[in-house]
Design an enzyme around this catalytic site. Structure first.
Site, PDB file in Angstrom:
ATOM      1  N   GLU A 149       4.627  15.608  26.534  1.00  0.00           N
ATOM      2  CA  GLU A 149       4.416  14.336  27.244  1.00  0.00           C
ATOM      3  C   GLU A 149       5.766  13.656  27.492  1.00  0.00           C
ATOM      4  OE1 GLU A 149       1.683  12.803  28.617  1.00  0.00           O
ATOM      5  OE2 GLU A 149       3.397  11.651  29.322  1.00  0.00           O
ATOM      6  N   PHE A 150       5.942  13.125  28.699  1.00  0.00           N
ATOM      7  CA  PHE A 150       7.220  12.490  29.051  1.00  0.00           C
ATOM      8  C   PHE A 150       7.081  11.001  29.350  1.00  0.00           C
ATOM      9  CE2 PHE A 150       7.510  17.017  30.160  1.00  0.00           C
ATOM     10  CZ  PHE A 150       8.656  17.378  29.468  1.00  0.00           C
ATOM     11  N   ARG A 152       7.040   6.975  29.277  1.00  0.00           N
ATOM     12  CA  ARG A 152       7.846   5.948  28.603  1.00  0.00           C
ATOM     13  C   ARG A 152       6.938   4.803  28.205  1.00  0.00           C
ATOM     14  NH1 ARG A 152      11.250   4.782  33.714  1.00  0.00           N
ATOM     15  NH2 ARG A 152       9.250   5.445  34.530  1.00  0.00           N
ATOM     16  N   GLU A 153       7.140   4.240  27.020  1.00  0.00           N
ATOM     17  CA  GLU A 153       6.364   3.067  26.639  1.00  0.00           C
ATOM     18  C   GLU A 153       6.727   1.928  27.579  1.00  0.00           C
ATOM     19  OE1 GLU A 153       6.616   2.316  22.419  1.00  0.00           O
ATOM     20  OE2 GLU A 153       6.087   4.382  21.988  1.00  0.00           O
ATOM     21  N   GLY A 254      24.474  -0.690  25.708  1.00  0.00           N
ATOM     22  CA  GLY A 254      23.809  -1.745  24.938  1.00  0.00           C
ATOM     23  C   GLY A 254      23.988  -1.502  23.462  1.00  0.00           C
ATOM     24  N   CYS A 261      10.976   7.780  19.743  1.00  0.00           N
ATOM     25  CA  CYS A 261      11.242   9.147  20.220  1.00  0.00           C
ATOM     26  C   CYS A 261      12.694   9.592  20.142  1.00  0.00           C
ATOM     27  CB  CYS A 261      10.716   9.292  21.639  1.00  0.00           C
ATOM     28  SG  CYS A 261       8.926   9.139  21.701  1.00  0.00           S
ATOM     29  N   LYS A 322      12.584  -2.075  23.174  1.00  0.00           N
ATOM     30  CA  LYS A 322      12.971  -2.290  24.565  1.00  0.00           C
ATOM     31  C   LYS A 322      11.917  -3.222  25.155  1.00  0.00           C
ATOM     32  CE  LYS A 322      10.383   1.369  26.757  1.00  0.00           C
ATOM     33  NZ  LYS A 322      10.348   2.453  27.709  1.00  0.00           N
TER      34      LYS A 322
HETATM   35  N1  LIG Z   1       5.182   7.070  21.989  1.00  0.00           N
HETATM   36  C1  LIG Z   1       5.695   7.681  23.030  1.00  0.00           C
HETATM   37  O1  LIG Z   1       6.204   7.047  23.953  1.00  0.00           O
HETATM   38  C2  LIG Z   1       5.669   9.171  23.139  1.00  0.00           C
HETATM   39  C3  LIG Z   1       5.965   9.783  24.363  1.00  0.00           C
HETATM   40  C4  LIG Z   1       5.971  11.171  24.459  1.00  0.00           C
HETATM   41  C5  LIG Z   1       5.664  11.944  23.340  1.00  0.00           C
HETATM   42  N2  LIG Z   1       5.379  11.322  22.153  1.00  0.00           N
HETATM   43  C6  LIG Z   1       4.985  12.176  21.018  1.00  0.00           C
HETATM   44  O2  LIG Z   1       3.553  12.145  20.944  1.00  0.00           O
HETATM   45  C7  LIG Z   1       3.109  12.192  19.577  1.00  0.00           C
HETATM   46  C8  LIG Z   1       2.240  10.977  19.274  1.00  0.00           C
HETATM   47  O3  LIG Z   1       3.047   9.820  19.403  1.00  0.00           O
HETATM   48  P1  LIG Z   1       2.431   8.340  19.480  1.00  0.00           P
HETATM   49  O4  LIG Z   1       3.573   7.423  19.704  1.00  0.00           O
HETATM   50  O5  LIG Z   1       1.275   8.334  20.408  1.00  0.00           O
HETATM   51  O6  LIG Z   1       1.901   8.192  17.977  1.00  0.00           O
HETATM   52  P2  LIG Z   1       1.087   6.970  17.340  1.00  0.00           P
HETATM   53  O7  LIG Z   1       1.592   6.858  15.953  1.00  0.00           O
HETATM   54  O8  LIG Z   1       1.127   5.796  18.249  1.00  0.00           O
HETATM   55  O9  LIG Z   1      -0.433   7.492  17.333  1.00  0.00           O
HETATM   56  C9  LIG Z   1      -0.910   8.560  16.576  1.00  0.00           C
HETATM   57  C10 LIG Z   1      -2.411   8.369  16.321  1.00  0.00           C
HETATM   58  O10 LIG Z   1      -2.907   9.527  15.644  1.00  0.00           O
HETATM   59  C11 LIG Z   1      -3.893   9.099  14.701  1.00  0.00           C
HETATM   60  N3  LIG Z   1      -4.121  10.152  13.707  1.00  0.00           N
HETATM   61  C12 LIG Z   1      -3.359  10.526  12.646  1.00  0.00           C
HETATM   62  N4  LIG Z   1      -3.940  11.553  12.002  1.00  0.00           N
HETATM   63  C13 LIG Z   1      -5.095  11.834  12.644  1.00  0.00           C
HETATM   64  C14 LIG Z   1      -6.140  12.774  12.463  1.00  0.00           C
HETATM   65  N5  LIG Z   1      -6.102  13.655  11.465  1.00  0.00           N
HETATM   66  N6  LIG Z   1      -7.169  12.762  13.329  1.00  0.00           N
HETATM   67  C15 LIG Z   1      -7.230  11.874  14.349  1.00  0.00           C
HETATM   68  N7  LIG Z   1      -6.276  10.961  14.575  1.00  0.00           N
HETATM   69  C16 LIG Z   1      -5.224  10.935  13.738  1.00  0.00           C
HETATM   70  C17 LIG Z   1      -3.311   7.807  14.139  1.00  0.00           C
HETATM   71  O11 LIG Z   1      -4.313   7.022  13.511  1.00  0.00           O
HETATM   72  C18 LIG Z   1      -2.752   7.168  15.434  1.00  0.00           C
HETATM   73  O12 LIG Z   1      -3.723   6.367  16.061  1.00  0.00           O
HETATM   74  C19 LIG Z   1       4.388  12.306  18.746  1.00  0.00           C
HETATM   75  O13 LIG Z   1       4.670  13.657  18.537  1.00  0.00           O
HETATM   76  C20 LIG Z   1       5.453  11.706  19.655  1.00  0.00           C
HETATM   77  O14 LIG Z   1       6.734  12.200  19.389  1.00  0.00           O
HETATM   78  C21 LIG Z   1       5.359   9.964  22.030  1.00  0.00           C
HETATM   79  O1  LIG Z   2      20.116   3.068  30.231  1.00  0.00           O
HETATM   80  C1  LIG Z   2      19.480   2.971  29.169  1.00  0.00           C
HETATM   81  C2  LIG Z   2      18.131   3.390  29.028  1.00  0.00           C
HETATM   82  C3  LIG Z   2      17.514   3.257  27.787  1.00  0.00           C
HETATM   83  N1  LIG Z   2      18.192   2.727  26.727  1.00  0.00           N
HETATM   84  C4  LIG Z   2      17.530   2.629  25.403  1.00  0.00           C
HETATM   85  O2  LIG Z   2      16.970   3.896  25.086  1.00  0.00           O
HETATM   86  C5  LIG Z   2      15.789   3.750  24.296  1.00  0.00           C
HETATM   87  C6  LIG Z   2      14.646   4.554  24.892  1.00  0.00           C
HETATM   88  O3  LIG Z   2      14.283   4.000  26.139  1.00  0.00           O
HETATM   89  P1  LIG Z   2      13.177   4.666  27.092  1.00  0.00           P
HETATM   90  O4  LIG Z   2      13.538   6.065  27.325  1.00  0.00           O
HETATM   91  O5  LIG Z   2      13.002   3.798  28.266  1.00  0.00           O
HETATM   92  O6  LIG Z   2      11.885   4.500  26.175  1.00  0.00           O
HETATM   93  P2  LIG Z   2      10.842   5.467  25.435  1.00  0.00           P
HETATM   94  O7  LIG Z   2       9.520   4.849  25.635  1.00  0.00           O
HETATM   95  O8  LIG Z   2      11.347   5.711  24.052  1.00  0.00           O
HETATM   96  O9  LIG Z   2      10.837   6.845  26.263  1.00  0.00           O
HETATM   97  C7  LIG Z   2      11.587   7.996  25.895  1.00  0.00           C
HETATM   98  O10 LIG Z   2      10.944   8.704  24.857  1.00  0.00           O
HETATM   99  C8  LIG Z   2       9.599   9.138  25.188  1.00  0.00           C
HETATM  100  C9  LIG Z   2       9.023   9.768  23.938  1.00  0.00           C
HETATM  101  O11 LIG Z   2       9.397  11.089  23.767  1.00  0.00           O
HETATM  102  C10 LIG Z   2       9.666  10.090  26.362  1.00  0.00           C
HETATM  103  O12 LIG Z   2       8.364  10.543  26.673  1.00  0.00           O
HETATM  104  C11 LIG Z   2      10.318   9.387  27.562  1.00  0.00           C
HETATM  105  O13 LIG Z   2      10.440  10.297  28.650  1.00  0.00           O
HETATM  106  C12 LIG Z   2      11.690   8.882  27.140  1.00  0.00           C
HETATM  107  O14 LIG Z   2      12.303   8.155  28.210  1.00  0.00           O
HETATM  108  C13 LIG Z   2      15.526   2.236  24.236  1.00  0.00           C
HETATM  109  O15 LIG Z   2      16.017   1.726  23.003  1.00  0.00           O
HETATM  110  C14 LIG Z   2      16.346   1.663  25.388  1.00  0.00           C
HETATM  111  O16 LIG Z   2      16.774   0.338  25.140  1.00  0.00           O
HETATM  112  C15 LIG Z   2      19.508   2.300  26.866  1.00  0.00           C
HETATM  113  O17 LIG Z   2      20.139   1.825  25.910  1.00  0.00           O
HETATM  114  N2  LIG Z   2      20.115   2.432  28.097  1.00  0.00           N
END
Ligand SMILES: NC(=O)c1ccc[n+]([C@@H]2O[C@H](COP(=O)([O-])OP(=O)(O)OC[C@H]3O[C@@H](n4cnc5c(N)ncnc54)[C@H](O)[C@@H]3O)[C@@H](O)[C@H]2O)c1
Ligand SMILES: O=c1ccn([C@@H]2O[C@H](COP(=O)(O)OP(=O)(O)O[C@H]3O[C@H](CO)[C@@H](O)[C@H](O)[C@H]3O)[C@@H](O)[C@H]2O)c(=O)[nH]1
Length: 437
Positions: A149-150, A152-153, A254, A261, A322
């Site tokens: 998954e890519f 961004r929050e 910054g 992540c 952020k």
């Molecule tokens: N947060 C992001 O922006 C982002 C983006 C891309 C990839 N990822 C990756 O995706 C994965 C999940 O990240 P997230 O931020 O969504 O995590 P999160 O901590 O927000 O959510 C994880 C969820 O899984 C649940 N959980 C835990 N054990 C469980 C089980 N046995 N059965 C069912 N549910 C269970 C938790 O209660 C929680 O609700 C990680 O590997 C992360 O690196 C995160």
């Molecule tokens: O020019 C920039 C851009 C970002 N940031 C910082 O970098 C961090 C990550 O930012 P951003 O990438 O926007 O947020 P995330 O939601 O953590 O997303 C990253 O991490 C996710 C979890 O793996 C991936 O899915 C996304 O593609 C990847 O961008 C934050 O602290 C930002 O403040 C900077 O300092 N300068």
């Protein structure tokens, strides 16, 4: 198609809602009973812009369901997405216990062919490990697919509905066909689905995040060097970014990168390298630079106050890692607040969205303000930690009246230098001239 999503955090809930929006019936499973109960009652458990409307629409349309019962969801679905945590272990490696535990449960519960799609960020070889665990529990046929998954929050809905690309790692033709069907609405509008083997797919995720972390960190070092030689990083950034081989994005200096992540994934890739006797030199340097970059303004604040912060009141604007999220995992604000407190300063913070999460980890060690202007009341200095839009154009005259000193330390380069200058503020940002009032 009927799809189960295991884990309803930032990735699982957004993915589940998006897949429901695309017409699938989606069963979201989580072990957190309170969370599931809330979602059943229409409560979105995270702050993510534009999610609530889509979430409610799909519940209403009876395409999005929530349960704590994995077996019940599994029986209804051919495809099972894993969106489970993979937090860093003590040595920096990704903790796979959540993923492997659910894999074992699936192996025990499944009664017919399933595709298990891994959306969690996991080290190379995890698809093989998941396959081994499930195989040890069942003789029924299944396939494991890597589909990182890519998103961004803060932009998760936008990113999920309109991804730059979809990466699918699989060596099974049957699973590839099923994934192609799920993502057909994307292919239709020209979004590429890039098929590859599982290992390359798993590494694509770490390589992408690490590359972006390196890009930011490179700019942070350029910014620090700008200050030494009297250059302006904003100008350098614009000059560099206009070359489309470089691009303007992710060049903003910054107080370091944070979030759930980048820090975790850079550490995990370094550790995976070490396990193969491979030294990721560039990532080790990135990690080290980022640790010091996060608190780079603290020595400047100390210098400003003659080396002593005892009894000083520092207002902090922004707590989230952020803007546009309530997530505070690895947020630079927390590192700075901890140091300020250690040095005897008093902190009054404002972040209406992330405050709730900070209360859980820092509690009443700091004060919380109800507005950005309440935070600066009688403050000796303002520290800007998050680039929330509401901080972009503040009322400087009002701030000047409220603050004890007209002093700003800006970790996000929010203002063109002439703005604080015209308003008579001392203004220290990153990679730019310091404005003395
Ligand atoms: N947060 C992001 O922006 C982002 C983006 C891309 C990839 N990822 C990756 O995706 C994965 C999940 O990240 P997230 O931020 O969504 O995590 P999160 O901590 O927000 O959510 C994880 C969820 O899984 C649940 N959980 C835990 N054990 C469980 C089980 N046995 N059965 C069912 N549910 C269970 C938790 O209660 C929680 O609700 C990680 O590997 C992360 O690196 C995160
Ligand atoms: O020019 C920039 C851009 C970002 N940031 C910082 O970098 C961090 C990550 O930012 P951003 O990438 O926007 O947020 P995330 O939601 O953590 O997303 C990253 O991490 C996710 C979890 O793996 C991936 O899915 C996304 O593609 C990847 O961008 C934050 O602290 C930002 O403040 C900077 O300092 N300068």
């Amino acid at each position: 198609m009927n799809i189960t999503i295991v884990g309803t955090g930032y990735v699982g809930l957004v993915t589940g809602t998006t897949l429901a929006e695309l017409g699938n019936s989606v069963y979201c499973v989580d072990i957190d009973e309170k969370k599931v109960e809330g979602m059943k009652n229409g409560v979105v458990p995270i702050y993510e812009p534009n999610l609530e409307e889509m979430f409610l629409r799909n519940i209403q349309a009876e395409r999005l369901f929530f349960t704590t019962n994995l077996k019940e969801a599994l029986d209804k679905s051919e495809v099972i997405y894993l969106a489970l945590p993979t937090p860093p272990g003590e040595d920096g490696s990704a903790d796979l216990s959540y993923v492997l535990k659910v894999a074992a449960d699936i192996g025990e519960m499944m009664t017919e062919y399933k595709v298990i799609v891994n959306k969690s960020t996991v080290p190379v070889g995890t698809a093989d490990r998941v396959t081994e665990v499930i195989s040890s529990k069942t003789k029924i046929r299944f396939d494991v697919v890597s589909n990182p998954e890519f998103l961004r929050e803060g932009l998760a809905v936008e990113d999920s509905m309109n991804p730059a690309r979809v990466v699918v790692g699989s060596s099974s033709e049957k699973a590839k066909d099923i994934m192609a069907k799920i993502y057909q609405p994307f292919t239709n509008i020209g979004i590429p689905i890039i098929f590859m083997d599982e290992k390359s797919s798993e590494l694509t995720k770490y390589a992408s995040n690490s590359f972006l972390a390196v890009k930011i960190t490179f700019m942070n070092e350029i910014a620090n060097y700008c200050e030494k030689v009297g250059a302006d990083v904003d100008k350098v950034r614009l000059g560099m970014g206009s070359d489309d081989r470089i691009g303007h994005r992710f060049l903003f200096p910054g107080i370091g990168y944070g979030g759930s992540c980048f820090p975790k994934d850079v550490k995990a890739l370094i550790k995976s390298g070490q396990d193969e006797n491979f030294n990721f030199q560039i990532l080790e340097a990135t990690e080290n630079v980022n640790v010091s970059q996060k608190v780079i303004l603290i020595s400047e604040i100390e210098k400003y106050f003659g080396g002593n912060l005892e009894g000083k009141t520092i207002a902090v604007w922004g707590l989230a890692f952020k803007a546009n999220t309530d997530d505070i995992r690895e947020a630079s604000s927390l590192d700075n607040i901890r140091l300020l407190l250690e040095k005897g300063a008093k902190v009054i913070a404002y972040d209406s969205i992330a405050e709730r999460n900070v209360q859980k980890v820092i509690g009443d060690k700091i004060q919380y303000a109800k507005s950005m202007y309440e935070a600066v009341e009688n403050a000796d200095a303002l520290f800007i930690a998050t680039e929330w839009p509401e901080f972009k154009n503040p009322n400087f005259s009002l701030m000047a009246k409220k603050m004890k000193n007209k002093v700003i330390f800006d970790g996000r380069n929010m203002y063109p230098l002439e703005i604080p200058q015209q308003n008579g503020f001392y203004y220290k940002s990153i990679g730019r001239k310091t404005i003395h009032n």
